[in-house]
Design an enzyme around this catalytic site. Sequence first.
Site, short mmCIF file in Angstrom:
data_model
loop_
_atom_site.label_atom_id
_atom_site.label_comp_id
_atom_site.label_asym_id
_atom_site.label_seq_id
_atom_site.Cartn_x
_atom_site.Cartn_y
_atom_site.Cartn_z
N TYR A 120 3.63 5.24 15.62
CA TYR A 120 2.31 4.61 15.42
C TYR A 120 1.19 5.56 15.87
O TYR A 120 0.20 5.75 15.16
CB TYR A 120 2.28 3.30 16.21
CG TYR A 120 1.05 2.45 16.02
CD1 TYR A 120 0.88 1.67 14.88
CD2 TYR A 120 0.07 2.37 17.01
CE1 TYR A 120 -0.23 0.85 14.72
CE2 TYR A 120 -1.04 1.56 16.87
CZ TYR A 120 -1.18 0.80 15.72
OH TYR A 120 -2.30 0.00 15.57
N VAL A 152 0.82 -1.22 0.00
CA VAL A 152 0.00 0.00 0.00
C VAL A 152 0.85 1.27 0.00
O VAL A 152 0.33 2.36 -0.27
CB VAL A 152 -0.99 0.06 1.19
CG1 VAL A 152 -2.08 -0.98 1.08
CG2 VAL A 152 -0.27 -0.02 2.53
N SER A 201 -6.71 3.63 15.79
CA SER A 201 -6.35 2.90 17.02
C SER A 201 -6.56 3.82 18.22
O SER A 201 -6.45 5.05 18.10
CB SER A 201 -4.88 2.50 16.96
OG SER A 201 -4.44 2.06 18.23
N ALA A 250 1.26 8.77 16.02
CA ALA A 250 1.18 9.89 15.07
C ALA A 250 0.43 9.44 13.81
O ALA A 250 -0.45 10.16 13.30
CB ALA A 250 2.58 10.37 14.70
P1 NAP Z 1 -1.71 -7.90 11.53
O1 NAP Z 1 -2.30 -9.13 12.13
O2 NAP Z 1 -0.25 -7.66 11.70
O3 NAP Z 1 -2.08 -7.89 9.97
C1 NAP Z 1 -1.70 -6.81 9.18
C2 NAP Z 1 -2.09 -7.03 7.74
O4 NAP Z 1 -1.69 -5.87 7.00
C3 NAP Z 1 -1.41 -8.22 7.11
O5 NAP Z 1 -2.29 -8.89 6.26
C4 NAP Z 1 -0.28 -7.58 6.30
O6 NAP Z 1 0.10 -8.29 5.12
C5 NAP Z 1 -0.92 -6.28 5.89
N1 NAP Z 1 0.09 -5.27 5.57
C6 NAP Z 1 1.06 -4.75 6.36
N2 NAP Z 1 1.80 -3.85 5.69
C7 NAP Z 1 1.30 -3.82 4.43
C8 NAP Z 1 1.63 -3.11 3.25
N3 NAP Z 1 2.65 -2.23 3.24
N4 NAP Z 1 0.90 -3.33 2.13
C9 NAP Z 1 -0.12 -4.21 2.12
N5 NAP Z 1 -0.50 -4.91 3.21
C10 NAP Z 1 0.21 -4.73 4.34
O7 NAP Z 1 -2.41 -6.60 12.09
P2 NAP Z 1 -3.84 -6.42 12.79
O8 NAP Z 1 -3.66 -6.55 14.25
O9 NAP Z 1 -4.85 -7.23 12.10
O10 NAP Z 1 -4.09 -4.87 12.48
C11 NAP Z 1 -4.92 -4.43 11.43
C12 NAP Z 1 -5.15 -2.93 11.58
O11 NAP Z 1 -5.76 -2.68 12.85
C13 NAP Z 1 -3.86 -2.11 11.55
O12 NAP Z 1 -4.10 -0.88 10.91
C14 NAP Z 1 -3.58 -1.88 13.02
O13 NAP Z 1 -2.81 -0.73 13.23
C15 NAP Z 1 -4.99 -1.74 13.56
N6 NAP Z 1 -5.10 -1.99 14.99
C16 NAP Z 1 -4.80 -3.21 15.51
C17 NAP Z 1 -4.91 -3.40 16.88
C18 NAP Z 1 -4.63 -4.72 17.55
O14 NAP Z 1 -4.66 -4.78 18.78
N7 NAP Z 1 -4.37 -5.78 16.82
C19 NAP Z 1 -5.32 -2.33 17.71
C20 NAP Z 1 -5.60 -1.11 17.13
C21 NAP Z 1 -5.51 -0.94 15.77
P3 NAP Z 1 0.99 -9.63 5.21
O15 NAP Z 1 0.10 -10.63 5.88
O16 NAP Z 1 1.26 -9.98 3.82
O17 NAP Z 1 2.18 -9.28 6.03
#
Ligand code: NAP
Length: 252
Positions: free
Chosen positions: A158, A67, A145, A160
Amino acid sequence: MAELIFKNKVAIVTGAARGIGRAIALGLAREGAKIAFNYQKSDVEAKSLLEEIEKIGSQGLSFKGDVRDLDLAKEFVEQVKSFFGQLDFLVNNAGITRDKALMNMEKLEWQEVIDTNLTGYFNMSRSVIVTLLKQKSGGIVNISSISGISGIARQVNYSASKAGIIGMTKALAKEVAPYNIRVNCVAPGFIETDMTGAMKDEVKEKSKGAIPVGRFGKAEEIANVVSFLLSDKSNYITGQVIKVDGGLHTAY
Ligand code: NAP
């Protein structure tokens, strides 16, 4: 049987191979949406997501692309439009962390997080917006978040990026509201995914102690709110930030 709420709709979900994005993609597919998703490295998980979407009875399109690259974002959106012949929703979800105290943070760790979490959302939003404006319909949900609202130590990069997403959501919501397009934000607290799986056990336990409901959330609990925000049930909601955090924000 009740009609599926996203029947004949097409949704893009970024970063959907794993975690919250995957749950969002499956939640929308269960309600009838056709799903296009991208990811960066997880080929096996992406293939299994496609299979799951098809098992549900919907259609999927998988795109391996970063992305952070505007040209790839444009190419992805063009593929979605030619494959499905239409585009209705964008869920900006792909995000990363590179946690460290500021005194130890390298410029690269700042830049990677801003480029993925903030510029990545710009790249995808910019690539879909003309289509949505022309058809005068559609919706965007951005995953921010609690870190972007309250700030979390060792996450200046993060926090920011996630605060930036909130500003971006509100500005774009105002800009496109006259075109019948709504833009909202979901701010998760701690959710059980690989991202939080990487936390040390003692940090996890301490974090749980600060959450009034006493547990981390499930990815599906974020997906449910995204579905609501893209559905007609939320027609009068735009520019909003919904915290889905088990009450964590009350502790900050
Ligand atoms: P995750 O399990 O680490 O999964 C992240 C996903 O994003 C993966 O599929 C990864 O692809 C993809 N990704 C990362 N960088 C990318 C890039 N440059 N281009 C395309 N795809 C990319 O994370 P998550 O916990 O599900 O988090 C999802 C969202 O929720 C994020 O924005 C995170 O900041 C937000 N969030 C999460 C939490 C939490 O507690 N988990 C809390 C608040 C907010 P690959 O699988 O190919 O690596």
